[in-house]
Scaffold this motif. Structure first.
Motif, PDB file in Angstrom:
ATOM      1  N   ARG A   1       0.827  -1.209   0.000  1.00 53.53           N
ATOM      2  CA  ARG A   1       0.000   0.000   0.000  1.00 53.53           C
ATOM      3  C   ARG A   1       0.863   1.262   0.000  1.00 53.53           C
ATOM      4  NH1 ARG A   1      -2.356  -2.254   4.713  1.00 53.53           N
ATOM      5  NH2 ARG A   1      -3.812  -3.921   4.137  1.00 53.53           N
ATOM      6  N   ARG A   2       1.993   1.196   0.665  1.00 51.61           N
ATOM      7  CA  ARG A   2       2.880   2.355   0.764  1.00 51.61           C
ATOM      8  C   ARG A   2       3.843   2.462  -0.406  1.00 51.61           C
ATOM      9  NH1 ARG A   2       5.909   3.153   6.155  1.00 51.61           N
ATOM     10  NH2 ARG A   2       6.330   5.080   5.001  1.00 51.61           N
ATOM     11  N   GLY A   3       3.782   1.516  -1.333  1.00 53.04           N
ATOM     12  CA  GLY A   3       4.662   1.553  -2.488  1.00 53.04           C
ATOM     13  C   GLY A   3       6.100   1.212  -2.165  1.00 53.04           C
ATOM     14  N   LEU A   4       6.317   0.460  -1.070  1.00 51.31           N
ATOM     15  CA  LEU A   4       7.670   0.085  -0.657  1.00 51.31           C
ATOM     16  C   LEU A   4       8.015  -1.317  -1.146  1.00 51.31           C
ATOM     17  CD1 LEU A   4       7.544   1.406   3.025  1.00 51.31           C
ATOM     18  CD2 LEU A   4       8.526   2.541   1.016  1.00 51.31           C
ATOM     19  N   ALA A   5       9.291  -1.660  -1.039  1.00 49.79           N
ATOM     20  CA  ALA A   5       9.740  -2.991  -1.448  1.00 49.79           C
ATOM     21  C   ALA A   5       9.016  -4.064  -0.642  1.00 49.79           C
ATOM     22  CB  ALA A   5      11.248  -3.109  -1.237  1.00 49.79           C
ATOM     23  N   GLN A   6       8.663  -5.131  -1.321  1.00 49.35           N
ATOM     24  CA  GLN A   6       7.958  -6.233  -0.695  1.00 49.35           C
ATOM     25  C   GLN A   6       8.882  -7.442  -0.581  1.00 49.35           C
ATOM     26  OE1 GLN A   6       3.983  -6.789  -2.600  1.00 49.35           O
ATOM     27  NE2 GLN A   6       4.369  -4.768  -3.495  1.00 49.35           N
ATOM     28  N   PRO A   7       8.539  -8.394   0.260  1.00 49.52           N
ATOM     29  CA  PRO A   7       9.408  -9.567   0.416  1.00 49.52           C
ATOM     30  C   PRO A   7       9.494 -10.375  -0.880  1.00 49.52           C
ATOM     31  CG  PRO A   7       7.291  -9.930   1.499  1.00 49.52           C
ATOM     32  CD  PRO A   7       7.340  -8.480   1.118  1.00 49.52           C
ATOM     33  N   VAL A   8      10.652 -10.976  -1.091  1.00 53.13           N
ATOM     34  CA  VAL A   8      10.809 -11.840  -2.266  1.00 53.13           C
ATOM     35  C   VAL A   8      10.082 -13.157  -2.054  1.00 53.13           C
ATOM     36  CG1 VAL A   8      13.005 -10.787  -2.905  1.00 53.13           C
ATOM     37  CG2 VAL A   8      12.996 -12.798  -1.390  1.00 53.13           C
ATOM     38  N   LEU A   9       9.799 -13.488  -0.777  1.00 51.62           N
ATOM     39  CA  LEU A   9       9.100 -14.729  -0.446  1.00 51.62           C
ATOM     40  C   LEU A   9       8.359 -14.546   0.862  1.00 51.62           C
ATOM     41  CD1 LEU A   9       8.777 -17.886  -1.107  1.00 51.62           C
ATOM     42  CD2 LEU A   9      10.611 -18.196   0.574  1.00 51.62           C
ATOM     43  N   LEU A  10       7.151 -15.088   0.936  1.00 49.01           N
ATOM     44  CA  LEU A  10       6.385 -15.130   2.182  1.00 49.01           C
ATOM     45  C   LEU A  10       6.293 -16.581   2.619  1.00 49.01           C
ATOM     46  CD1 LEU A  10       4.489 -13.962   4.363  1.00 49.01           C
ATOM     47  CD2 LEU A  10       2.618 -14.165   2.709  1.00 49.01           C
TER      48      LEU A  10
END
Length: 260
Positions: free
Chosen positions: A117-126
């Motif tokens: 939502r904040r447009g930040l980097a997301q995890p490569v894996l959950l």
């Protein structure tokens, strides 16, 4: 041998990640989120099982472990937002992943959505372990409220046997945190882009495998399901196996990203 010739600049661990095991040459940082009421030390058996190119970052939540004197957060989404803000600050542009057991998996999922939502980097894996799918959380809550108390005794015994929990902490799990998670309400959003690795115990009375399989509906990426012998805390006897699987999945997504 290190994964890189040079080390990355690192942000000093905060109160959230005081239990981190810094590996400056690592390719990816793995934030590990414990079960309800659990301390960051829950993941100590995982640390030596991970390859040196994975940097273990067990997370200490407010009101737990070394932060026991801090007030606990009373809302799952608020806690996930604070966690996401911390990860956004600490990760500092380096690849990272989440791995959560039980309620820790729910926090990892919601923190990922907060980052998006904040447009930040997301995890490569959950990575999620013994975690009910968030979009079916209300079904779990309804089922738990209608089940007789004696049917939950195996889970209570597992919690009471946790070496990482003192009697006071176990009591806090039942009186404080369960009520917080029971109030959680899933909000409809687009599926995640991150792949998901789902782990579970074959005889888990809280997260049946037919429910766990619906994690596939929550990501556009690849979703892998792995079932191990055991109940809700099957992971106690499976740390090497889980570490190997996580490392394999992380290597796969990192290689895919490098070719993109």
């Amino acid at each position: 041998m290190s994964a890189h010739d040079g080390s990355r600049p690192t942000t000093p661990p905060s109160s959230w990640t005081a239990a981190a095991v810094p590996r400056p040459h690592a390719e990816v940082r793995l934030y590990c989120l414990p079960f309800l009421g659990g301390p960051a030390s829950f993941f100590l058996p995982l640390v030596p099982e991970l390859p040196d190119w994975v940097e273990p970052y067990p997370v200490e939540l407010p009101g737990h472990g070394r932060r026991l004197r801090e007030p606990g957060v009373r809302d799952v989404l608020e806690l996930a937002g604070r966690l996401a803000d911390e990860v956004g600050r600490e990760a500092a542009g380096r690849p990272f992943a989440f791995f959560g057991h039980c309620g820790g998996g729910l926090l990892a999922f919601e923190a990922t959505r907060h980052l998006r939502r904040r447009g930040l980097a997301q995890p490569v894996l959950l990575g999620v372990s013994a975690t009910p799918p968030p979009h079916g959380w209300h079904l779990l809550v309804a089922a738990l409220r209608t089940r007789p108390l004696h049917s939950l005794m195996p889970l209570f015994r597992e919690l009471a046997a946790r070496q990482a929990l003192h009697a006071f902490s176990a009591n806090a799990v039942l009186k404080r945190e369960v009520s917080v998670y029971l109030r959680y309400r899933y909000r409809e959003e687009a599926p995640l882009d991150a792949p998901i690795s789902v782990f579970g115990g074959r005889d888990d009375s809280v997260v049946p495998q037919d429910a766990a399989r619906t994690w596939s509906e929550l990501s556009r990426g690849r979703v892998r399901h792995r079932v191990c012998p055991g109940r809700h805390f099957y992971i106690d006897d499976r740390w090497p196996e889980v570490a190997w699987s996580l490392a394999r999945d992380l290597r796969g997504v990192l290689q895919a990203d490098s070719l993109a």
